[in-house]
Design a protein around this motif. Structure first.
Motif, PDB file in Angstrom:
ATOM      1  N   ARG A   1      50.695  10.440  32.477  1.00 34.34           N
ATOM      2  CA  ARG A   1      50.360  10.374  33.912  1.00 34.34           C
ATOM      3  C   ARG A   1      51.070  11.487  34.684  1.00 34.34           C
ATOM      4  O   ARG A   1      50.471  12.145  35.526  1.00 34.34           O
ATOM      5  N   GLU A   2      52.346  11.680  34.400  1.00 38.83           N
ATOM      6  CA  GLU A   2      53.098  12.709  35.110  1.00 38.83           C
ATOM      7  C   GLU A   2      52.582  14.101  34.762  1.00 38.83           C
ATOM      8  O   GLU A   2      52.455  14.959  35.632  1.00 38.83           O
ATOM      9  N   VAL A   3      52.269  14.328  33.498  1.00 41.28           N
ATOM     10  CA  VAL A   3      51.705  15.617  33.093  1.00 41.28           C
ATOM     11  C   VAL A   3      50.377  15.846  33.812  1.00 41.28           C
ATOM     12  O   VAL A   3      50.154  16.903  34.412  1.00 41.28           O
ATOM     13  N   GLY A   4      49.496  14.865  33.779  1.00 44.14           N
ATOM     14  CA  GLY A   4      48.196  14.993  34.437  1.00 44.14           C
ATOM     15  C   GLY A   4      48.319  15.217  35.929  1.00 44.14           C
ATOM     16  O   GLY A   4      47.626  16.055  36.507  1.00 44.14           O
ATOM     17  N   ARG A   5      49.223  14.465  36.558  1.00 45.15           N
ATOM     18  CA  ARG A   5      49.422  14.586  38.005  1.00 45.15           C
ATOM     19  C   ARG A   5      49.882  15.999  38.361  1.00 45.15           C
ATOM     20  O   ARG A   5      49.328  16.641  39.254  1.00 45.15           O
ATOM     21  N   ALA A   6      50.890  16.491  37.657  1.00 40.95           N
ATOM     22  CA  ALA A   6      51.423  17.820  37.964  1.00 40.95           C
ATOM     23  C   ALA A   6      50.400  18.920  37.674  1.00 40.95           C
ATOM     24  O   ALA A   6      50.238  19.854  38.465  1.00 40.95           O
ATOM     25  N   VAL A   7      49.689  18.805  36.571  1.00 40.59           N
ATOM     26  CA  VAL A   7      48.653  19.797  36.234  1.00 40.59           C
ATOM     27  C   VAL A   7      47.543  19.780  37.288  1.00 40.59           C
ATOM     28  O   VAL A   7      47.106  20.836  37.757  1.00 40.59           O
ATOM     29  N   GLY A   8      47.114  18.594  37.681  1.00 38.86           N
ATOM     30  CA  GLY A   8      46.047  18.491  38.681  1.00 38.86           C
ATOM     31  C   GLY A   8      46.447  19.083  40.018  1.00 38.86           C
ATOM     32  O   GLY A   8      45.674  19.816  40.645  1.00 38.86           O
ATOM     33  N   ARG A   9      47.653  18.770  40.470  1.00 42.04           N
ATOM     34  CA  ARG A   9      48.131  19.324  41.741  1.00 42.04           C
ATOM     35  C   ARG A   9      48.217  20.848  41.655  1.00 42.04           C
ATOM     36  O   ARG A   9      47.795  21.552  42.563  1.00 42.04           O
ATOM     37  N   PHE A  10      48.764  21.341  40.551  1.00 41.73           N
ATOM     38  CA  PHE A  10      48.904  22.780  40.357  1.00 41.73           C
ATOM     39  C   PHE A  10      47.533  23.455  40.398  1.00 41.73           C
ATOM     40  O   PHE A  10      47.336  24.452  41.093  1.00 41.73           O
ATOM     41  N   ILE A  11      46.578  22.920  39.645  1.00 43.66           N
ATOM     42  CA  ILE A  11      45.234  23.504  39.598  1.00 43.66           C
ATOM     43  C   ILE A  11      44.605  23.527  40.987  1.00 43.66           C
ATOM     44  O   ILE A  11      44.017  24.537  41.401  1.00 43.66           O
ATOM     45  N   TYR A  12      44.725  22.432  41.721  1.00 40.43           N
ATOM     46  CA  TYR A  12      44.092  22.360  43.039  1.00 40.43           C
ATOM     47  C   TYR A  12      44.675  23.418  43.980  1.00 40.43           C
ATOM     48  O   TYR A  12      43.938  24.137  44.656  1.00 40.43           O
TER      49      TYR A  12
ATOM     50  N   ILE B   1      46.484  26.229  43.246  1.00 40.72           N
ATOM     51  CA  ILE B   1      46.266  27.611  42.828  1.00 40.72           C
ATOM     52  C   ILE B   1      44.803  28.015  43.036  1.00 40.72           C
ATOM     53  O   ILE B   1      44.507  29.150  43.412  1.00 40.72           O
ATOM     54  N   ASP B   2      43.884  27.077  42.833  1.00 42.76           N
ATOM     55  CA  ASP B   2      42.473  27.367  43.082  1.00 42.76           C
ATOM     56  C   ASP B   2      42.230  27.613  44.573  1.00 42.76           C
ATOM     57  O   ASP B   2      41.515  28.549  44.938  1.00 42.76           O
ATOM     58  N   ALA B   3      42.839  26.796  45.426  1.00 46.52           N
ATOM     59  CA  ALA B   3      42.683  26.989  46.874  1.00 46.52           C
ATOM     60  C   ALA B   3      43.259  28.341  47.295  1.00 46.52           C
ATOM     61  O   ALA B   3      42.661  29.055  48.110  1.00 46.52           O
ATOM     62  N   ALA B   4      44.401  28.712  46.725  1.00 46.40           N
ATOM     63  CA  ALA B   4      45.009  30.009  47.059  1.00 46.40           C
ATOM     64  C   ALA B   4      44.121  31.156  46.585  1.00 46.40           C
ATOM     65  O   ALA B   4      43.913  32.139  47.304  1.00 46.40           O
ATOM     66  N   ASP B   5      43.589  31.031  45.384  1.00 39.52           N
ATOM     67  CA  ASP B   5      42.723  32.068  44.827  1.00 39.52           C
ATOM     68  C   ASP B   5      41.426  32.201  45.621  1.00 39.52           C
ATOM     69  O   ASP B   5      40.917  33.309  45.811  1.00 39.52           O
ATOM     70  N   ASP B   6      40.905  31.081  46.099  1.00 46.55           N
ATOM     71  CA  ASP B   6      39.647  31.073  46.850  1.00 46.55           C
ATOM     72  C   ASP B   6      39.807  31.408  48.333  1.00 46.55           C
ATOM     73  O   ASP B   6      38.818  31.645  49.030  1.00 46.55           O
TER      74      ASP B   6
ATOM     75  N   LEU C   1      53.997  28.782  49.302  1.00 38.72           N
ATOM     76  CA  LEU C   1      53.139  28.119  48.315  1.00 38.72           C
ATOM     77  C   LEU C   1      53.746  28.206  46.918  1.00 38.72           C
ATOM     78  O   LEU C   1      53.665  27.254  46.134  1.00 38.72           O
ATOM     79  N   TYR C   2      54.359  29.332  46.614  1.00 41.80           N
ATOM     80  CA  TYR C   2      54.995  29.534  45.313  1.00 41.80           C
ATOM     81  C   TYR C   2      56.119  28.517  45.099  1.00 41.80           C
ATOM     82  O   TYR C   2      56.201  27.869  44.052  1.00 41.80           O
ATOM     83  N   ILE C   3      56.961  28.355  46.091  1.00 43.38           N
ATOM     84  CA  ILE C   3      58.075  27.409  45.993  1.00 43.38           C
ATOM     85  C   ILE C   3      57.552  25.982  45.826  1.00 43.38           C
ATOM     86  O   ILE C   3      58.057  25.215  45.000  1.00 43.38           O
ATOM     87  N   ALA C   4      56.521  25.623  46.585  1.00 47.72           N
ATOM     88  CA  ALA C   4      55.942  24.280  46.465  1.00 47.72           C
ATOM     89  C   ALA C   4      55.337  24.065  45.075  1.00 47.72           C
ATOM     90  O   ALA C   4      55.514  23.009  44.470  1.00 47.72           O
TER      91      ALA C   4
ATOM     92  N   PRO D   1      53.089  29.775  35.219  1.00 48.55           N
ATOM     93  CA  PRO D   1      53.849  30.554  36.209  1.00 48.55           C
ATOM     94  C   PRO D   1      53.308  31.976  36.395  1.00 48.55           C
ATOM     95  O   PRO D   1      53.275  32.489  37.521  1.00 48.55           O
ATOM     96  N   ALA D   2      52.858  32.598  35.318  1.00 50.29           N
ATOM     97  CA  ALA D   2      52.300  33.955  35.430  1.00 50.29           C
ATOM     98  C   ALA D   2      51.030  33.949  36.277  1.00 50.29           C
ATOM     99  O   ALA D   2      50.826  34.839  37.110  1.00 50.29           O
ATOM    100  N   GLU D   3      50.183  32.958  36.076  1.00 50.54           N
ATOM    101  CA  GLU D   3      48.948  32.868  36.868  1.00 50.54           C
ATOM    102  C   GLU D   3      49.269  32.593  38.335  1.00 50.54           C
ATOM    103  O   GLU D   3      48.638  33.148  39.231  1.00 50.54           O
ATOM    104  N   LEU D   4      50.249  31.770  38.578  1.00 54.25           N
ATOM    105  CA  LEU D   4      50.685  31.496  39.946  1.00 54.25           C
ATOM    106  C   LEU D   4      51.152  32.784  40.621  1.00 54.25           C
ATOM    107  O   LEU D   4      50.749  33.091  41.742  1.00 54.25           O
ATOM    108  N   ARG D   5      51.989  33.559  39.924  1.00 58.29           N
ATOM    109  CA  ARG D   5      52.457  34.829  40.491  1.00 58.29           C
ATOM    110  C   ARG D   5      51.293  35.794  40.716  1.00 58.29           C
ATOM    111  O   ARG D   5      51.258  36.505  41.713  1.00 58.29           O
TER     112      ARG D   5
END
Length: 185
Positions: free
Chosen positions: A66-77, A79-84, A132-135, A172-176
């Motif tokens: 659950r924790e892995v899924g939650r963190a991955v989902g938040r990260f994806i959402y 980073i996608d919003a930032a990219d878009d 956004l990076y820090i968050a 982290p590389a994709e985030l940067r």
């Protein structure tokens, strides 16, 4: 009705479908209301992946998944919003980052691409990108802690290497890259 019958025959998982539908509906409502809460919208997607990752598991395995899924989902959402964001700003589409900070965060920035070429593109400004990076690092930290609790002995050594490479290096590389952090500006 025919589609529902087909899902039942195919062995669909109604409780998982219901939880996914609930998370998507909550996210749809927030987006339709043009919520300026990046955290709330990201949490909806985090909940969705949390349910998927933990489905069929129990006890400690379920809590970790659950924790892995939650963190991955938040990260994806996020980073996608930032990219878009640049495209969403241009086309006046909903984006929680733009709702939160305003379109004025979109600025032309010079950056150096992977080949060493200097280019200019519309990006999120440096201060907002740093925020956004820090968050996002907070979600990556929670993800890292959960990954360290995983028992990879059942899955084989290749899986552990792939998961840890993805979490510790690729994400982290994709985030940067998306936020243009650490690039020549």
């Amino acid at each position: 009705p025919a589609a529902a019958d087909m899902r039942k025959k195919a062995g669909a998982l109604p409780e998982l479908e219901a939880s996914i539908a609930s998370s998507l509906e909550a996210l749809r409502k927030l987006e339709a209301a043009e919520s300026d809460s990046i955290d709330e919208t990201a949490e909806c997607f985090g909940q969705l992946l949390s349910d998927i990752f933990a489905h069929g598991l129990t006890g400690t395995d379920a809590r970790i998944a659950r924790e892995v899924g939650r963190a991955v989902g938040r990260f994806i959402y996020v980073i996608d919003a930032a990219d878009d964001a640049p495209e969403d700003g241009k086309k006046n589409r909903y984006n929680p980052i733009l709702r939160r900070y305003g379109k004025e965060i979109l600025v032309e920035r010079e950056y150096t691409d992977r080949a060493g070429n200097t280019k200019t593109a519309v990006r999120i400004d440096e201060k907002t990108a740093q925020d956004l990076y820090i968050a996002a690092l907070n979600d990556l930290s929670r993800l890292s802690a959960a990954i360290e609790l995983m028992d990879f002995t059942r899955a084989g050594c290749e899986v552990e290497g792939i998961v840890k490479n993805t979490v510790y290096l690729c994400m982290p590389a994709e985030l940067r890259r998306v936020l243009a952090i650490g690039q020549s500006v």
